[in-house]
Design a protein around this motif. Structure first.
Motif, PDB file in Angstrom:
ATOM      1  N   PHE A   1      49.512 -14.288  14.043  1.00 53.85           N
ATOM      2  CA  PHE A   1      49.652 -15.737  14.125  1.00 53.85           C
ATOM      3  C   PHE A   1      49.226 -16.175  15.515  1.00 53.85           C
ATOM      4  CE2 PHE A   1      51.643 -19.785  14.717  1.00 53.85           C
ATOM      5  CZ  PHE A   1      51.640 -20.377  13.462  1.00 53.85           C
TER       6      PHE A   1
ATOM      7  N   LEU B   1      60.088 -13.616  11.281  1.00 47.98           N
ATOM      8  CA  LEU B   1      58.901 -13.917  12.098  1.00 47.98           C
ATOM      9  C   LEU B   1      57.633 -13.294  11.533  1.00 47.98           C
ATOM     10  CD1 LEU B   1      60.293 -13.548  15.762  1.00 47.98           C
ATOM     11  CD2 LEU B   1      59.540 -15.669  14.638  1.00 47.98           C
TER      12      LEU B   1
ATOM     13  N   LEU C   1      57.865 -19.245  21.355  1.00 50.45           N
ATOM     14  CA  LEU C   1      57.562 -19.467  19.935  1.00 50.45           C
ATOM     15  C   LEU C   1      57.129 -20.908  19.682  1.00 50.45           C
ATOM     16  CD1 LEU C   1      60.530 -17.403  18.417  1.00 50.45           C
ATOM     17  CD2 LEU C   1      58.096 -16.762  18.375  1.00 50.45           C
TER      18      LEU C   1
ATOM     19  N   ARG D   1      54.581 -20.640  16.291  1.00 46.18           N
ATOM     20  CA  ARG D   1      55.144 -19.868  15.175  1.00 46.18           C
ATOM     21  C   ARG D   1      56.378 -20.553  14.592  1.00 46.18           C
ATOM     22  NH1 ARG D   1      56.359 -18.727  11.170  1.00 46.18           N
ATOM     23  NH2 ARG D   1      56.896 -16.764  10.149  1.00 46.18           N
TER      24      ARG D   1
END
Ligand code: PLP
Length: 407
Positions: free
Chosen positions: A3, A260, A330, A335
């Protein structure tokens, strides 16, 4: 899963790095005297966390004392009422002993202290939730517990002060400055500098200098590990979305860590409070900028002088002017999506969950419930798993006083 150039298959090996950085965030910005003590904790943790004995003892405690695994509840009536077909689920951290997720890391931290041969744990507390969880863990293991608390907070939080004392903790009243959390943090750090040979400092969230954001995440990851397995067993698939409230960010990091590396949308919810004006909210990731406070680099709310800004939330567990460095990371890589819920929607969700499901949530957790309900209205189909970080018993007096009991 990859990602934005971050490889999530190996994410936990690489984040944080050896110095405690998640990208640019994290690290350890503290006085040299404390650096030695933090290094000692870090070294001990790196060894002890891999020991079979430590892992099996923590597992046993979680099962026999904490009441884990906590279940996932299908919020069937609430989902029906929303009526889009989206199904809501709650991971029931409110069913932990002492009523919230905080015991997940306090039991880990105090077990670590015991393995390190320490006699005492030291911490500060604001609303008293972290203090109560730590005092519980200290009583369980037979360690001394010193809790630093501002004089103003001691007056405001009488029931939690009584709980800590009954559990055998020593409350040290801090009379400097505004006599609240900030001064309590300073006093607790100063005490730790003096006593670090016999004591360990226990931080209450995924914040503070390295290794705390790493350690607290690891101890909280039990939420996400259990939830992923339980959800697949219940439904045969992964949830489409996962939601948690973010103060310092420990319940959220625990929940998120399980998902995740999965094709799951992840939402961290900050308190918008009374609105977007400075001082009316505590949405640090949404409105803040990069800065260093309390020993770590993250995204924070600053005043004109660059000092931590005054913050507000209807939930005392969420009114912190920053969030853990991993959340900042993050957030930047995209994400996790960070969004906000205001006080009014939070209280509506508090009542909705109580009336439709028979679960009285903590006001902190009600932020996540409110956002889960909002998602269910817009998604059209699928499932949303909410981290219900704690129960609302502690909030009864406040709700009755501020909002009254709804007809
Ligand atoms: C303390 C607390 C929070 C906020 O802490 P995080 O570190 O952000 O998880 C959330 N919910 C409850 C019930 C709490 O007691």
């Amino acid at each position: 899963m990859k990602f934005n150039d971050i490889e999530f298959d190996t994410y936990f090996k690489n984040y944080p790095d050896a110095k405690g950085f998640f990208g640019r965030y994290g690290g350890s910005y503290i006085a040299p005297e404390l650096q030695t003590a933090m290094q000692e904790i870090s070294d001990a943790y790196q060894t002890i966390c891999k020991s079979r004995k430590f892992i099996s003892e923590l597992r046993r405690i979680r099962k026999e004392f904490q009441g884990r695994p906590t279940p996932i509840s299908h919020l069937a009536r609430l989902s029906d009422k929303i009526g889009t077909g989206v199904q809501l689920y709650a991971k029931r951290e409110d069913l932990n002993h002492t009523g919230a997720h905080k015991l997940n890391h306090c039991m880990g931290e105090v077990l670590l202290a015991k393995y390190m041969g320490k006699k005492k744990v030291i911490a500060e507390t604001g609303a008293g939730q972290h203090g109560v969880a730590l005092a519980t863990a200290a009583a369980y293991f037979g360690l001394e517990c010193d809790i630093y608390m501002g004089a103003v907070d001691i007056k405001k939080q009488a029931p939690n002060v009584a709980r800590m004392k009954i559990l055998g903790a020593r409350i040290i009243e801090v009379k400097e400055g505004l006599q609240t959390l900030k001064e309590a943090v300073d006093a607790a750090f100063a005490a730790y500098c003096r006593e670090y040979k016999d004591a360990i400092y226990c931080i209450g969230s995924v914040v503070g200098p390295h290794p705390f954001p790493l350690m607290v995440r690891d101890f909280q990851s039990v939420i996400g590990i259990e939830a992923r397995e339980q959800f697949i067993e219940m439904t045969g698939e992964l949830p489409d979305a996962v939601v948690a409230c973010v103060g310092g960010g420990s319940n959220a990091m625990g929940m998120f860590s399980g998902f995740l590396n999965d094709p799951v949308d992840i939402y961290g919810i900050e308190p918008l409070g009374r609105g977007p004006a400075m001082g009316d909210h505590a949405a640090s990731l949404s409105f803040g900028e990069e800065g260093i406070m309390h020993g770590f680099n993250s995204i924070m709310l600053k005043d004109e002088k660059g000092e931590p800004a005054p913050v507000y939330s209807v939930a005392s567990g969420l009114d912190y002017p920053s969030s853990g460095p991993e959340h900042a990371f993050l957030h930047d890589i995209g994400r996790v999506k960070y969004d906000m819920v205001n006080d009014d929607d939070t209280i509506d969700a508090f009542y909705a969950l109580s009336r439709m499901e028979g679960i009285i949530p903590a006001i902190e957790s009600s932020h996540a419930v409110a956002y889960g309900m909002k998602l269910a209205k817009t998604m059209g189909k699928g499932s949303v798993l909410i981290c219900l970080s704690g129960r609302g018993d502690k909030d009864m007096d406040y709700i009755i006083e501020q909002y009254g009991i709804r007809e």
